[in-house]
Design a protein around this motif. Structure first.
Motif, PDB file in Angstrom:
ATOM      1  N   VAL A  37      53.595  60.303  -9.551  1.00 12.66           N
ATOM      2  CA  VAL A  37      55.006  60.587  -9.286  1.00 12.66           C
ATOM      3  C   VAL A  37      55.623  59.479  -8.448  1.00 12.66           C
ATOM      4  O   VAL A  37      56.621  58.874  -8.819  1.00 12.66           O
ATOM      5  CB  VAL A  37      55.175  61.959  -8.597  1.00 12.66           C
ATOM      6  N   CYS A  38      54.994  59.163  -7.295  1.00 15.66           N
ATOM      7  CA  CYS A  38      55.553  58.147  -6.401  1.00 15.66           C
ATOM      8  C   CYS A  38      54.864  56.798  -6.540  1.00 15.66           C
ATOM      9  O   CYS A  38      55.301  55.819  -5.944  1.00 15.66           O
ATOM     10  CB  CYS A  38      55.475  58.609  -4.953  1.00 15.66           C
ATOM     11  N   LEU A  39      53.776  56.744  -7.291  1.00 16.90           N
ATOM     12  CA  LEU A  39      52.979  55.531  -7.508  1.00 16.90           C
ATOM     13  C   LEU A  39      52.324  55.023  -6.224  1.00 16.90           C
ATOM     14  O   LEU A  39      51.922  53.868  -6.141  1.00 16.90           O
ATOM     15  CB  LEU A  39      53.801  54.421  -8.160  1.00 16.90           C
ATOM     16  N   GLY A  40      52.216  55.900  -5.214  1.00 16.29           N
ATOM     17  CA  GLY A  40      51.540  55.540  -3.973  1.00 16.29           C
ATOM     18  C   GLY A  40      50.049  55.783  -4.096  1.00 16.29           C
ATOM     19  O   GLY A  40      49.584  56.705  -4.767  1.00 16.29           O
ATOM     20  N   HIS A  84      50.079  63.690  -4.777  1.00 16.97           N
ATOM     21  CA  HIS A  84      50.490  64.048  -3.420  1.00 16.97           C
ATOM     22  C   HIS A  84      51.159  65.415  -3.505  1.00 16.97           C
ATOM     23  O   HIS A  84      51.958  65.662  -4.420  1.00 16.97           O
ATOM     24  CB  HIS A  84      51.493  63.045  -2.859  1.00 16.97           C
ATOM     25  N   ALA A  85      50.867  66.288  -2.550  1.00 19.30           N
ATOM     26  CA  ALA A  85      51.404  67.654  -2.600  1.00 19.30           C
ATOM     27  C   ALA A  85      52.935  67.657  -2.563  1.00 19.30           C
ATOM     28  O   ALA A  85      53.574  68.367  -3.344  1.00 19.30           O
ATOM     29  CB  ALA A  85      50.837  68.488  -1.455  1.00 19.30           C
ATOM     30  N   ASP A  86      53.525  66.862  -1.687  1.00 17.56           N
ATOM     31  CA  ASP A  86      54.995  66.845  -1.597  1.00 17.56           C
ATOM     32  C   ASP A  86      55.623  66.318  -2.883  1.00 17.56           C
ATOM     33  O   ASP A  86      56.635  66.834  -3.348  1.00 17.56           O
ATOM     34  CB  ASP A  86      55.446  65.981  -0.419  1.00 17.56           C
ATOM     35  N   CYS A  87      55.025  65.273  -3.456  1.00 16.74           N
ATOM     36  CA  CYS A  87      55.575  64.669  -4.679  1.00 16.74           C
ATOM     37  C   CYS A  87      55.523  65.649  -5.850  1.00 16.74           C
ATOM     38  O   CYS A  87      56.513  65.837  -6.560  1.00 16.74           O
ATOM     39  CB  CYS A  87      54.799  63.401  -5.049  1.00 16.74           C
ATOM     40  N   ILE A  88      54.359  66.277  -6.052  1.00 12.25           N
ATOM     41  CA  ILE A  88      54.209  67.146  -7.218  1.00 12.25           C
ATOM     42  C   ILE A  88      54.998  68.443  -7.025  1.00 12.25           C
ATOM     43  O   ILE A  88      55.507  69.003  -8.000  1.00 12.25           O
ATOM     44  CB  ILE A  88      52.722  67.425  -7.534  1.00 12.25           C
ATOM     45  N   ASP A  89      55.145  68.899  -5.772  1.00 11.67           N
ATOM     46  CA  ASP A  89      55.956  70.101  -5.539  1.00 11.67           C
ATOM     47  C   ASP A  89      57.404  69.852  -5.947  1.00 11.67           C
ATOM     48  O   ASP A  89      58.035  70.691  -6.595  1.00 11.67           O
ATOM     49  CB  ASP A  89      55.872  70.533  -4.078  1.00 11.67           C
ATOM     50  N   THR A  90      57.923  68.700  -5.559  1.00 11.29           N
ATOM     51  CA  THR A  90      59.302  68.346  -5.939  1.00 11.29           C
ATOM     52  C   THR A  90      59.416  68.241  -7.454  1.00 11.29           C
ATOM     53  O   THR A  90      60.382  68.726  -8.050  1.00 11.29           O
ATOM     54  CB  THR A  90      59.698  67.012  -5.282  1.00 11.29           C
ATOM     55  N   TRP A  91      58.445  67.584  -8.094  1.00  9.97           N
ATOM     56  CA  TRP A  91      58.452  67.434  -9.550  1.00  9.97           C
ATOM     57  C   TRP A  91      58.437  68.800 -10.232  1.00  9.97           C
ATOM     58  O   TRP A  91      59.202  69.053 -11.162  1.00  9.97           O
ATOM     59  CB  TRP A  91      57.250  66.605  -9.988  1.00  9.97           C
ATOM     60  N   LEU A  92      57.548  69.676  -9.779  1.00  9.08           N
ATOM     61  CA  LEU A  92      57.372  70.962 -10.451  1.00  9.08           C
ATOM     62  C   LEU A  92      58.564  71.901 -10.252  1.00  9.08           C
ATOM     63  O   LEU A  92      58.766  72.802 -11.066  1.00  9.08           O
ATOM     64  CB  LEU A  92      56.080  71.636  -9.980  1.00  9.08           C
ATOM     65  N   ARG A  93      59.345  71.708  -9.212  1.00  4.88           N
ATOM     66  CA  ARG A  93      60.556  72.519  -9.065  1.00  4.88           C
ATOM     67  C   ARG A  93      61.597  72.155 -10.123  1.00  4.88           C
ATOM     68  O   ARG A  93      62.490  72.932 -10.421  1.00  4.88           O
ATOM     69  CB  ARG A  93      61.134  72.360  -7.666  1.00  4.88           C
TER      70      ARG A  93
END
Length: 176
Positions: free
Chosen positions: A107-110, A129-138
């Protein structure tokens, strides 16, 4: 008594004046074509004064009626979270046989670093990353890496939005 100029001087003078004349003609044509292009550009880019149409908001067009636009937070929270560790002997609390770790978040390529919180998508095994995938999945109901559908098993598929017909009347300025 005057002698006539040699033939070579005469030919050179003729060639010189011919070349000079051609250059002057090309220079004049370039000016004419430049002005013509500028005129055409201004004619093509003039804005026609047309009244703006009334904009009626309506839901975005979706091509796949089986997928909702995103997952609910309660569904996202069921996906396992763990801390990343570069040490292979540390127990992360998740079955690592099902994980497909690439070493970076798609998602963020980090790049994953020690003690970052990651989330595992159980249907496909990809980790982010939990924050990245949570935003994506919303916003999406699929894995960002492989596009696996992540909906719960009891999801009602096949529901289609109600069909809405919208009529837009645009006045062309002539009163018609």
């Amino acid at each position: 008594m005057m002698e006539s100029p040699p033939i070579i001087t005469f030919v050179v003078n003729i060639i010189f004046y011919i070349i000079l004349g051609v250059l002057v003609i090309l220079w004049l044509l370039s000016i004419v074509f430049r002005r013509y292009r500028a005129y055409q550009y201004s004619v093509n880019n003039r804005q026609a004064v047309v009244p703006s149409p009334t904009i009626i908001p309506f839901p975005p067009i979706t091509t796949n009626y089986d997928l909702p636009p995103g997952l609910e937070t309660s569904v996202i929270d069921t996906f396992p979270k763990f801390f990343y560790s570069v040490r292979p002997d540390q127990d992360i609390g998740v079955n690592s046989a099902t994980m497909k770790m690439t070493g970076e978040c798609a998602v963020c390529l980090g790049v994953f670093e020690d003690d970052e919180t990651l989330r595992l998508l159980p249907k496909c095994g990809h980790v982010f990353h939990a924050d990245c995938i949570d935003t994506w999945l919303r916003m999406h109901a699929t894995c960002p890496f492989c596009r696996a559908v992540l909906l719960p098993e009891n999801h009602q598929s096949g529901e289609r939005p109600a069909r809405v017909e919208v009529v837009i009347n645009v006045n062309d300025g002539t009163g018609r």
